[in-house]
Scaffold this active site. Structure first.
Site, PDB file in Angstrom:
ATOM      1  N   ARG A  62       0.689   4.349  -6.348  1.00 15.80           N
ATOM      2  CA  ARG A  62       1.054   2.747  -5.135  1.00 15.80           C
ATOM      3  C   ARG A  62      -0.091   3.080  -3.723  1.00 15.80           C
ATOM      4  O   ARG A  62       0.827   4.069  -3.316  1.00 15.80           O
ATOM      5  CB  ARG A  62       2.318   2.386  -5.361  1.00 15.80           C
ATOM      6  CG  ARG A  62       2.065   0.781  -5.148  1.00 15.80           C
ATOM      7  CD  ARG A  62       1.763  -0.634  -4.987  1.00 15.80           C
ATOM      8  NE  ARG A  62       1.904  -0.079  -6.700  1.00 15.80           N
ATOM      9  CZ  ARG A  62       0.774  -0.469  -7.242  1.00 15.80           C
ATOM     10  NH1 ARG A  62      -0.663  -0.670  -7.297  1.00 15.80           N
ATOM     11  NH2 ARG A  62       1.180  -0.685  -9.088  1.00 15.80           N
ATOM     12  N   HIS A 111      -1.362  -6.033  -5.730  1.00 15.48           N
ATOM     13  CA  HIS A 111       0.291  -6.522  -4.621  1.00 15.48           C
ATOM     14  C   HIS A 111       0.298  -7.305  -3.796  1.00 15.48           C
ATOM     15  O   HIS A 111      -0.190  -7.334  -2.975  1.00 15.48           O
ATOM     16  CB  HIS A 111       0.956  -5.930  -4.507  1.00 15.48           C
ATOM     17  CG  HIS A 111       1.963  -5.460  -5.491  1.00 15.48           C
ATOM     18  ND1 HIS A 111       0.798  -4.244  -6.288  1.00 15.48           N
ATOM     19  CD2 HIS A 111       3.233  -5.171  -6.304  1.00 15.48           C
ATOM     20  CE1 HIS A 111       2.115  -3.526  -7.351  1.00 15.48           C
ATOM     21  NE2 HIS A 111       3.337  -3.816  -7.106  1.00 15.48           N
ATOM     22  N   LYS A 136      -3.000  -7.409 -13.455  1.00 12.12           N
ATOM     23  CA  LYS A 136      -1.400  -7.582 -13.278  1.00 12.12           C
ATOM     24  C   LYS A 136      -1.222  -7.868 -12.209  1.00 12.12           C
ATOM     25  O   LYS A 136      -1.797  -7.127 -11.262  1.00 12.12           O
ATOM     26  CB  LYS A 136      -0.869  -6.025 -13.638  1.00 12.12           C
ATOM     27  CG  LYS A 136       0.503  -6.181 -12.792  1.00 12.12           C
ATOM     28  CD  LYS A 136       1.695  -5.168 -13.431  1.00 12.12           C
ATOM     29  CE  LYS A 136       1.575  -3.891 -12.857  1.00 12.12           C
ATOM     30  NZ  LYS A 136       0.980  -2.680 -12.149  1.00 12.12           N
TER      31      LYS A 136
HETATM   32  O1  LIG Z   1       3.021  -3.781 -10.695  1.00 22.74           O
HETATM   33  C1  LIG Z   1       4.103  -3.106 -10.779  1.00 22.74           C
HETATM   34  C2  LIG Z   1       5.021  -4.441 -10.916  1.00 22.74           C
HETATM   35  C3  LIG Z   1       6.410  -3.958  -9.402  1.00 22.74           C
HETATM   36  O2  LIG Z   1       5.392  -4.721  -8.148  1.00 22.74           O
HETATM   37  C4  LIG Z   1       7.235  -4.873  -9.350  1.00 22.74           C
HETATM   38  O3  LIG Z   1       7.904  -6.592  -8.743  1.00 22.74           O
HETATM   39  O4  LIG Z   1       8.551  -4.742 -10.781  1.00 22.74           O
HETATM   40  C5  LIG Z   1       7.375  -2.636  -9.239  1.00 22.74           C
HETATM   41  C6  LIG Z   1       5.824  -1.979  -9.989  1.00 22.74           C
HETATM   42  O5  LIG Z   1       6.224  -0.084  -9.876  1.00 22.74           O
HETATM   43  C7  LIG Z   1       4.714  -1.820 -10.820  1.00 22.74           C
HETATM   44  O6  LIG Z   1       4.378  -1.044 -10.501  1.00 22.74           O
END
Ligand SMILES: O=C1C[C@@](O)(C(=O)O)C[C@@H](O)[C@@H]1O
Length: 216
Positions: A62, A111, A136
């Site tokens: 990430r 994100h 996602k």
């Molecule tokens: O993409 C995601 C989802 C996330 O951001 C969450 O909000 O639970 C947690 C992260 O580790 C993962 O890569």
């Protein structure tokens, strides 16, 4: 609804200390490789695969949660190419690294740590157009209306793209409901924690198992 549990080791010693028993009931393990220096990743990958040999594992590096991107596009592309075939899934930040070619097992992910963007449906469509295994999105709601909008956009998208595996969540306290009820609106996975959480609002694995039992 599959439950994904992240691990975030910061050293080889921490990998050795991971108690796999605690993770047994997770459907998928997410290895957040971005907490380790790049030069130990290959040894770490072997150990993690050995430890969680009976479970599906996502490789995630990430960068979107860092104030400054600490890796060049070329180095990131190299990581993706190196680790894709070694893991069940690989998380690719397609909105940041736009030219990267996607492996067959890619999770196209994005994100937004400030908001649930108004153009969420465009973002989901842009990611899906790359034909990844999974799309996602995780965003930070400011209001309950943002949470409802995320759920309704998720449902609309999943109805329009029934073949696309989709995972969405609203982070933080007010977003928690999306981690419980997401499945009813088209989001197939939920992230839960063991020991430490990787994002605000995650339930523990045991809480999520109880919720899943109630909802099913
Ligand atoms: O993409 C995601 C989802 C996330 O951001 C969450 O909000 O639970 C947690 C992260 O580790 C993962 O890569």
């Amino acid at each position: 609804m599959k439950i994904v549990v992240p691990i975030m080791p910061t050293s080889m010693a921490e990998i050795a200390l991971l108690e796999t028993k605690k993770y047994q009931e997770a459907d998928i393990i997410e290895w957040r490789a971005d907490f380790l220096p790049l030069d130990v990743l290959s040894t770490a990958a072997q150990q993690i695969k050995q430890k969680f040999s009976s479970q599906d594992i996502i490789f995630t590096y990430r960068t979107e949660d860092k104030a400054e991107c600490n890796i060049t596009e070329m180095a990131y592309a190299n990581l993706i190419a190196t680790y894709a075939s070694a893991f069940t899934y690989i998380d690719v930040e397609v909105m940041r690294f736009k030219t990267i070619s996607l492996p067959d097992n890619a999770i196209a992910s994005y994100h937004d740590f400030n908001q649930i963007p108004l153009n969420l449906s465009d973002i989901l469509s842009t990611m899906s157009a790359r034909q990844p295994k999974v799309v996602k999105f995780a965003g930070m709601p400011k209001t309950k209306a943002d949470v409802l909008r995320l759920m309704s956009e998720t449902q609309a998208f999943s109805l329009q793209h029934p073949q696309q595996l989709l995972v969405t969540m609203a982070m933080g306290e007010i977003g928690k409901i999306t981690r419980l009820a997401g499945d009813s609106f088209g989001s197939s996975w939920t992230f839960a924690s063991v020991d430490a959480s990787s994002a605000p609002g995650q339930f523990s694995l045991s809480e999520m198992l109880q919720a899943k039992a109630l909802l099913n």
